[in-house]
Write a protein that holds these residues in place. Sequence first.
Motif, PDB file in Angstrom:
ATOM      1  N   PHE A  95     -41.519  -9.489 -13.849  1.00  0.00           N
ATOM      2  CA  PHE A  95     -42.256  -8.662 -14.814  1.00  0.00           C
ATOM      3  C   PHE A  95     -41.266  -7.854 -15.654  1.00  0.00           C
ATOM      4  CE2 PHE A  95     -45.005  -5.095 -16.080  1.00  0.00           C
ATOM      5  CZ  PHE A  95     -46.112  -5.802 -16.534  1.00  0.00           C
ATOM      6  N   ASN A  96     -41.533  -7.754 -16.923  1.00  0.00           N
ATOM      7  CA  ASN A  96     -40.654  -6.998 -17.843  1.00  0.00           C
ATOM      8  C   ASN A  96     -39.283  -7.634 -18.046  1.00  0.00           C
ATOM      9  OD1 ASN A  96     -42.311  -5.027 -18.704  1.00  0.00           O
ATOM     10  ND2 ASN A  96     -41.776  -3.564 -17.105  1.00  0.00           N
ATOM     11  N   GLN A  97     -39.119  -8.897 -17.638  1.00  0.00           N
ATOM     12  CA  GLN A  97     -37.858  -9.607 -17.873  1.00  0.00           C
ATOM     13  C   GLN A  97     -38.120 -10.742 -18.863  1.00  0.00           C
ATOM     14  OE1 GLN A  97     -34.999  -8.653 -16.227  1.00  0.00           O
ATOM     15  NE2 GLN A  97     -36.248  -7.047 -15.314  1.00  0.00           N
ATOM     16  N   CYS A  98     -37.058 -11.215 -19.488  1.00  0.00           N
ATOM     17  CA  CYS A  98     -37.182 -12.377 -20.367  1.00  0.00           C
ATOM     18  C   CYS A  98     -36.025 -13.327 -20.085  1.00  0.00           C
ATOM     19  CB  CYS A  98     -37.157 -11.962 -21.836  1.00  0.00           C
ATOM     20  SG  CYS A  98     -38.562 -10.958 -22.321  1.00  0.00           S
ATOM     21  N   TYR A  99     -36.285 -14.605 -20.228  1.00  0.00           N
ATOM     22  CA  TYR A  99     -35.262 -15.626 -19.967  1.00  0.00           C
ATOM     23  C   TYR A  99     -35.275 -16.599 -21.134  1.00  0.00           C
ATOM     24  CZ  TYR A  99     -35.817 -13.532 -15.405  1.00  0.00           C
ATOM     25  OH  TYR A  99     -35.881 -12.615 -14.394  1.00  0.00           O
ATOM     26  N   VAL A 116     -39.014 -17.049 -22.456  1.00  0.00           N
ATOM     27  CA  VAL A 116     -40.216 -16.761 -21.665  1.00  0.00           C
ATOM     28  C   VAL A 116     -40.044 -15.376 -21.061  1.00  0.00           C
ATOM     29  CG1 VAL A 116     -39.307 -18.006 -19.631  1.00  0.00           C
ATOM     30  CG2 VAL A 116     -41.723 -17.482 -19.758  1.00  0.00           C
ATOM     31  N   CYS A 117     -41.052 -14.559 -21.251  1.00  0.00           N
ATOM     32  CA  CYS A 117     -41.093 -13.235 -20.624  1.00  0.00           C
ATOM     33  C   CYS A 117     -42.274 -13.321 -19.664  1.00  0.00           C
ATOM     34  CB  CYS A 117     -41.311 -12.141 -21.667  1.00  0.00           C
ATOM     35  SG  CYS A 117     -40.085 -12.189 -22.986  1.00  0.00           S
ATOM     36  N   THR A 154     -32.577 -17.478 -11.175  1.00  0.00           N
ATOM     37  CA  THR A 154     -33.796 -17.374 -11.986  1.00  0.00           C
ATOM     38  C   THR A 154     -33.393 -17.781 -13.394  1.00  0.00           C
ATOM     39  OG1 THR A 154     -34.560 -15.553 -10.635  1.00  0.00           O
ATOM     40  CG2 THR A 154     -35.601 -15.811 -12.782  1.00  0.00           C
ATOM     41  N   ALA A 155     -33.884 -18.916 -13.847  1.00  0.00           N
ATOM     42  CA  ALA A 155     -33.440 -19.399 -15.163  1.00  0.00           C
ATOM     43  C   ALA A 155     -34.391 -20.452 -15.718  1.00  0.00           C
ATOM     44  CB  ALA A 155     -32.044 -19.994 -15.042  1.00  0.00           C
ATOM     45  N   VAL A 156     -34.347 -20.578 -17.050  1.00  0.00           N
ATOM     46  CA  VAL A 156     -35.077 -21.679 -17.683  1.00  0.00           C
ATOM     47  C   VAL A 156     -34.206 -22.917 -17.523  1.00  0.00           C
ATOM     48  CG1 VAL A 156     -36.063 -22.534 -19.836  1.00  0.00           C
ATOM     49  CG2 VAL A 156     -36.044 -20.084 -19.385  1.00  0.00           C
ATOM     50  N   LEU A 157     -34.771 -23.987 -16.980  1.00  0.00           N
ATOM     51  CA  LEU A 157     -33.982 -25.202 -16.755  1.00  0.00           C
ATOM     52  C   LEU A 157     -34.113 -26.177 -17.915  1.00  0.00           C
ATOM     53  CD1 LEU A 157     -34.934 -25.883 -13.037  1.00  0.00           C
ATOM     54  CD2 LEU A 157     -32.895 -24.723 -13.903  1.00  0.00           C
ATOM     55  N   SER A 158     -35.306 -26.216 -18.496  1.00  0.00           N
ATOM     56  CA  SER A 158     -35.504 -27.139 -19.625  1.00  0.00           C
ATOM     57  C   SER A 158     -36.718 -26.681 -20.424  1.00  0.00           C
ATOM     58  CB  SER A 158     -35.740 -28.558 -19.108  1.00  0.00           C
ATOM     59  OG  SER A 158     -37.031 -28.648 -18.559  1.00  0.00           O
ATOM     60  N   THR A 159     -36.740 -27.145 -21.672  1.00  0.00           N
ATOM     61  CA  THR A 159     -37.943 -26.907 -22.476  1.00  0.00           C
ATOM     62  C   THR A 159     -38.253 -28.201 -23.200  1.00  0.00           C
ATOM     63  OG1 THR A 159     -36.753 -26.302 -24.458  1.00  0.00           O
ATOM     64  CG2 THR A 159     -37.282 -24.518 -22.976  1.00  0.00           C
ATOM     65  N   TYR A 167     -46.258 -26.959 -25.075  1.00  0.00           N
ATOM     66  CA  TYR A 167     -44.874 -26.874 -24.597  1.00  0.00           C
ATOM     67  C   TYR A 167     -44.813 -26.897 -23.078  1.00  0.00           C
ATOM     68  CZ  TYR A 167     -44.380 -25.590 -29.445  1.00  0.00           C
ATOM     69  OH  TYR A 167     -44.440 -25.598 -30.816  1.00  0.00           O
ATOM     70  N   LEU A 168     -43.648 -27.325 -22.599  1.00  0.00           N
ATOM     71  CA  LEU A 168     -43.430 -27.371 -21.157  1.00  0.00           C
ATOM     72  C   LEU A 168     -42.071 -26.756 -20.886  1.00  0.00           C
ATOM     73  CD1 LEU A 168     -44.365 -28.454 -18.380  1.00  0.00           C
ATOM     74  CD2 LEU A 168     -43.076 -30.518 -18.883  1.00  0.00           C
ATOM     75  N   MET A 169     -42.049 -25.864 -19.931  1.00  0.00           N
ATOM     76  CA  MET A 169     -40.773 -25.243 -19.546  1.00  0.00           C
ATOM     77  C   MET A 169     -40.594 -25.475 -18.075  1.00  0.00           C
ATOM     78  SD  MET A 169     -40.138 -21.476 -20.975  1.00  0.00           S
ATOM     79  CE  MET A 169     -39.413 -21.246 -22.563  1.00  0.00           C
ATOM     80  N   GLU A 170     -39.355 -25.784 -17.686  1.00  0.00           N
ATOM     81  CA  GLU A 170     -39.063 -25.828 -16.261  1.00  0.00           C
ATOM     82  C   GLU A 170     -38.254 -24.583 -15.947  1.00  0.00           C
ATOM     83  OE1 GLU A 170     -38.927 -30.283 -14.749  1.00  0.00           O
ATOM     84  OE2 GLU A 170     -37.398 -29.846 -16.262  1.00  0.00           O
ATOM     85  N   PHE A 171     -38.604 -23.958 -14.873  1.00  0.00           N
ATOM     86  CA  PHE A 171     -38.045 -22.634 -14.597  1.00  0.00           C
ATOM     87  C   PHE A 171     -37.750 -22.528 -13.105  1.00  0.00           C
ATOM     88  CE2 PHE A 171     -38.526 -18.050 -13.848  1.00  0.00           C
ATOM     89  CZ  PHE A 171     -37.916 -17.488 -14.955  1.00  0.00           C
TER      90      PHE A 171
END
Length: 549
Positions: free
Chosen positions: A435-439, A450-451, A512-517, A525-529
């Motif tokens: 919560f309150n974070q963005c990646y 993504v937040c 904790t990271a975005v792996l792909s978009t 859209y699809l995000m892997e996280f």
Amino acid sequence: MAVAASALAALALALGLLLLALGTSAVEVKRPRGVSLSNRHFYEETKPFTCLDGSKTIPFDEVNDDYCDCKDGSDEPGTSACPNGSFHCTNAGHRPRYIPSSRVNDGICDCCDTTDEYNSGAVCENACKEQGRKEKETLQKMAEVAKEGFKLKQQLIEEAKKSREDKQLKLAELQKNKGTWEERVESLKAVKEAAEKPEQAAKQIHKKAWDEVQAARKLEREKAKAAETFKELDDNEDGLVSLNEIQTHTELDSDGDGVVSEQEAKTLLGGANQVDVASFQEEVWAGIQDKYKSEAVMESPTPPDIPVEEEADSHPKLRHEEWRKDDDDHDDDGGGGGEEQDDDNVDDEEEEEDDDGEDDYKGQHTSYFPKQDADEEKMPAYDEGTQALIDVADKARNEFSEAEKSLKEVENSIGSLEKELTVDFGPDGEFAYLFNQCYEMTTNEYVYKVCPFNKVVQKPKHGGSETSLGLWGSWAGPESNKFSVMKYEHGTGCWQGPNRSTLVKLSCGKETAVLSTSEPSRCEYLMEFSTPALCQEVMDEEGSDHDEL
Ligand code: MAN
């Protein structure tokens, strides 16, 4: 490295089975080719064979005779005779698997133990051991990640619990504060209103007195103008303005024939043939002042037709002192109060305030009479008593608005805390840390951000505005793994399409990271996280119950 959440549950089992397979020297249990160990008992050499779907019974020697008898293909587990049959590879050293029986003896090695190509001439090498080793390595790495991730998850849960408690305490405190601030605002409002009453009254008295001064001054000016006009009209200087003297001013013609007739002049003089200065001031001037053109102005040379800047340079004195003696600031409130003191002191003759003075010559007849000094136009500063009341009211206003501001802040904090406390952060609050974070992740074209529990956005890498790819909607994983997918919806509308939306697929990872978009379909859209919050407990080798399997 991330581990798919659904795979995690099976990880211990898979690892256990693999270790079992690797650690045990394969014992060949006799059974027809292509039959799995668990199906072995359906194929008894001494008995006729009944198709597994029960549709037919055939002599046992028709099993694997390269002729398909059973509809379900179960009589030909080891040949390619049945189009819908399955061939079982034992794959000792690795993992057993089924392949479609059409691949049996097709010249391509499918089973790592080579058993599917027993009669095709294809040269296959047993790769089960190597594949098993590789897979074991991979699974072990995954298990390590999961183990580490799970440890982190425990910390996250602890932290979430603590932070939730803190937030609840904070909320309770804020709610208490809110009450106090509300009371304070109420009482300061009363103080303010009480202070404003005498302030207004005193200001009104001041203003009224000023209005009266203004009115008296105006009257004075009118009289002076009238006297001056009188002097101008009184050509023979006999102390009287007579009909013929009025008649010289053709601008006073009332019937439009360009001439002021005797009768017209008489009417202007209020029926008299001549008037003295007093009558002129009281009875005549008001009726002619709008039309009257001063002889002084009419006789004065026409101002040169020069560009404005030049004119300004060459006549600064003339313009400011002779033509515009009123170039003062009417907005000045005379000091104190901070409230409007709308002194009604703009003369009828005054033109619009016009700093560049461009039109001054055009309107010279109206600005002929010099206006009073700037200081005279300004409402004087309040007297001490009034100013003291204004100061008291100002202080009360400030205190009231400060308190109101504080109350608003408390209310906002309560609102955002309440909002946060109602978000579903997972079974044990393990997702609360997001919560309150963005990646972010940058692709060739865009920066994706993504937040969690808030929004997903896309911004062109080389400038341009942000596009919303959705606002936090809900958890959207399958029933068995609800917290594995986040749904963000109602993003910016897609041209001739739906509003943009994003699915964020979570997987277990130490980071904790975005792996792909990606954008699998337009504006969807699809995000892997990856997040430790999704890691499951993994049994280690000793702890696993593979011995029972
Ligand atoms: C923008 C981006 C793309 C999207 C198109 C649709 O270019 O948001 O991701 O496909 O708009 O028009």
